[in-house]
Design a protein around this motif. Structure first.
Motif, PDB file in Angstrom:
ATOM      1  N   GLY A  47       0.803  -1.225   0.000  1.00  0.00           N
ATOM      2  CA  GLY A  47       0.000   0.000   0.000  1.00  0.00           C
ATOM      3  C   GLY A  47       0.831   1.268   0.000  1.00  0.00           C
ATOM      4  N   VAL A  48       2.102   1.175   0.391  1.00  0.00           N
ATOM      5  CA  VAL A  48       2.992   2.335   0.318  1.00  0.00           C
ATOM      6  C   VAL A  48       3.339   2.546  -1.151  1.00  0.00           C
ATOM      7  N   ARG A  49       3.289   3.788  -1.611  1.00  0.00           N
ATOM      8  CA  ARG A  49       3.590   4.107  -3.009  1.00  0.00           C
ATOM      9  C   ARG A  49       4.878   4.928  -3.084  1.00  0.00           C
ATOM     10  N   ALA A  50       5.535   4.866  -4.225  1.00  0.00           N
ATOM     11  CA  ALA A  50       6.765   5.644  -4.419  1.00  0.00           C
ATOM     12  C   ALA A  50       6.489   7.130  -4.204  1.00  0.00           C
ATOM     13  N   GLU A  51       5.352   7.602  -4.707  1.00  0.00           N
ATOM     14  CA  GLU A  51       5.006   9.014  -4.543  1.00  0.00           C
ATOM     15  C   GLU A  51       4.845   9.384  -3.072  1.00  0.00           C
ATOM     16  N   ASP A  52       4.386   8.421  -2.246  1.00  0.00           N
ATOM     17  CA  ASP A  52       4.275   8.660  -0.807  1.00  0.00           C
ATOM     18  C   ASP A  52       5.664   8.885  -0.199  1.00  0.00           C
ATOM     19  N   LEU A  53       6.609   8.051  -0.622  1.00  0.00           N
ATOM     20  CA  LEU A  53       7.966   8.167  -0.084  1.00  0.00           C
ATOM     21  C   LEU A  53       8.611   9.486  -0.507  1.00  0.00           C
ATOM     22  N   LEU A  54       8.377   9.903  -1.746  1.00  0.00           N
ATOM     23  CA  LEU A  54       8.941  11.171  -2.209  1.00  0.00           C
ATOM     24  C   LEU A  54       8.302  12.348  -1.488  1.00  0.00           C
ATOM     25  N   ALA A  55       6.999  12.259  -1.233  1.00  0.00           N
ATOM     26  CA  ALA A  55       6.334  13.316  -0.459  1.00  0.00           C
ATOM     27  C   ALA A  55       6.891  13.362   0.964  1.00  0.00           C
ATOM     28  N   LEU A  56       7.184  12.194   1.514  1.00  0.00           N
ATOM     29  CA  LEU A  56       7.770  12.108   2.849  1.00  0.00           C
ATOM     30  C   LEU A  56       9.146  12.761   2.893  1.00  0.00           C
ATOM     31  N   VAL A  57       9.988  12.448   1.919  1.00  0.00           N
ATOM     32  CA  VAL A  57      11.317  13.068   1.842  1.00  0.00           C
ATOM     33  C   VAL A  57      11.178  14.582   1.693  1.00  0.00           C
ATOM     34  N   ASN A  58      10.234  15.005   0.866  1.00  0.00           N
ATOM     35  CA  ASN A  58       9.977  16.434   0.677  1.00  0.00           C
ATOM     36  C   ASN A  58       9.620  17.084   2.012  1.00  0.00           C
ATOM     37  N   ALA A  59       8.690  16.471   2.749  1.00  0.00           N
ATOM     38  CA  ALA A  59       8.255  17.036   4.027  1.00  0.00           C
ATOM     39  C   ALA A  59       9.407  17.102   5.029  1.00  0.00           C
ATOM     40  N   ILE A  60      10.202  16.039   5.063  1.00  0.00           N
ATOM     41  CA  ILE A  60      11.348  16.022   5.976  1.00  0.00           C
ATOM     42  C   ILE A  60      12.342  17.119   5.608  1.00  0.00           C
ATOM     43  N   SER A  61      12.620  17.271   4.320  1.00  0.00           N
ATOM     44  CA  SER A  61      13.590  18.294   3.907  1.00  0.00           C
ATOM     45  C   SER A  61      13.071  19.686   4.226  1.00  0.00           C
TER      46      SER A  61
END
Length: 197
Positions: A152-166
């Motif tokens: 259920g985790v999507r690549a776009e979710d991970l990129l949004a997560l990295v974006n939020a962290i940065s």
């Protein structure tokens, strides 16, 4: 028009201007972020605004040019991690690479992942954002098939997560904060506890 290494050859003087603008853009974007003044970039490059706009018709094309080499390196790094590590650790290590780059680039990487001013980057079939998404998707699929990451985790979710962290870590003096935030997030996507991710 997305940045591409297949651009038509420039006259020698135009190539010098292109290189000077690109160098100035790297410096200015690194200091001021993706919303930095294009006039300031032209001034630092020693060219007029018309020259900048002739060589880089939009902010997006300039951002793509600035990021392209680094994004290619990050994507090659994803493939290397996939060869050298098990799927779960490979994904987590690469997310660490991407987070470190994004956090250290003062919002530059965020503009490729999602930014209202440059949201059309998300629609490009070629270019930096598509390259990063493809690399993330490949690592994620391998990790999910190995049972290391929740379905259920999507690549776009991970990129949004990295974006939020940065974005969260961007204005703090604590260089390790982005890594700590990523470790917290990894606990949420992992089927097994992260160990020194």
């Amino acid at each position: 028009m997305a940045y591409t290494t297949e651009r038509r050859p420039l006259r020698a003087d135009a190539q010098r201007n292109y290189d000077r603008i690109l160098g100035a853009a790297r410096e200015v974007f690194a200091c001021q972020g993706a919303g930095a003044s294009l006039k300031e970039i032209a001034r630092r490059a020693g060219v007029g605004s018309a020259t900048l706009h002739r060589l880089f018709p939009s902010r997006r094309t300039l951002l793509e040019a600035v990021f392209h080499d680094r994004v290619e390196e990050l994507c090659a790094n994803a493939a290397q991690r996939a060869k050298e590590s098990e799927p779960g650790p490979a994904l987590l290590a690469w997310l660490g690479d991407l987070t470190a780059y994004a956090a250290g680039s003062r919002g530059l990487a965020a503009s490729l992942l999602h930014d209202g001013r440059d949201a059309d980057l998300l629609d490009q079939n070629e270019g930096c954002q598509a390259m990063i998404t493809a690399a993330a998707r490949e690592l994620l699929q391998r990790a999910q098939q190995a049972g290391a990451v929740r379905p259920g985790v999507r690549a776009e979710d991970l990129l949004a997560l990295v974006n939020a962290i940065s974005l969260a870590a961007e204005h703090h003096d604590d260089d390790a904060q982005a890594g700590r935030l990523l470790n917290i997030a990894i606990e949420g996507i992992s089927l097994q506890p992260a160990e020194n991710a």
